[in-house]
Design an enzyme around this catalytic site. Structure first.
Site: not given
Length: 198
Positions: A126, A129, A152
């Site tokens: 998740r 995602e 970075s």
């Protein structure tokens, strides 16, 4: 446009066999490495056991070490290199950790990678995602606020915390704090390692 020979090969059993074998090859674990995944996994288990025995949370341990809670977890899991200064603090905070493990954490260079199977874990997936779903929007805002470049992940701090929502629910707060790295214009005069021309 594909030739008739190519079309016949693609639809042939031989082509199907090649595709199947390439898929199998891509999923096979690598049989060689410059590090021992088994040794790191065993050391990680021992370090996490030492943390458990200490009764310290990641936040507690991070405070004692003077680093972020995420970096603390990475140290214990072999994903970051332990400095000599922090090693002294870690040994004091986790007295059940062996001196050999603490020493190895200072002398071994981490292999900063992950097992793809971890993406099947719901919490990890998740988070992944969310980053991919919001990725283009995040990029657009970074470009607008900082210019043409990237954040970075080396000169970088990550911290995980919680807050209380409007309805009294617990909410997760993940902070990424990375140095902005601008893309450069590759001027010939600045190139100190020009490739040879035969």
């Amino acid at each position: 446009m594909l030739s008739s020979v190519c079309r016949r090969f693609i639809s042939s059993p031989s082509a199907a066999a090649v595709i199947r074998s390439s898929r199998v090859a891509s999923t096979l674990p690598r049989t060689y490495s410059s590090i021992s995944a088994t040794e790191i996994a065993e050391r990680t288990k021992r370090m996490l056991d030492a943390k458990e025995q200490s009764g310290l949370s990641y936040d507690d341990l991070a405070t004692k070490l003077g680093v972020t809670n995420t970096y603390t977890a990475q140290l214990l899991m072999g994903q970051a290199k332990l400095t000599s200064e922090t090693a002294i603090k870690l040994q004091e905070a986790l007295p059940h950790a062996s001196k050999q493990d603490i020493e190895d954490m200072q002398t071994t260079f981490p292999m900063r990678a992950f097992d793809e199977a971890i993406l099947k874990e719901p919490n990890v997936y998740r988070t992944y995602e969310a980053i991919t779903h919001y990725g283009e929007a995040i990029k657009s805002i970074i470009n607008e606020q900082c210019g043409d470049g990237i954040m970075s992940a080396i000169d970088f701090y990550c911290d995980v915390g919680t807050t209380t929502g409007k309805h009294g629910e617990k909410r997760v707060v993940i902070t990424f704090n990375g140095k902005f790295l601008p893309h450069i214009e590759q001027k010939m005069g600045d190139n100190s390692a020009k490739s040879p021309r035969d």
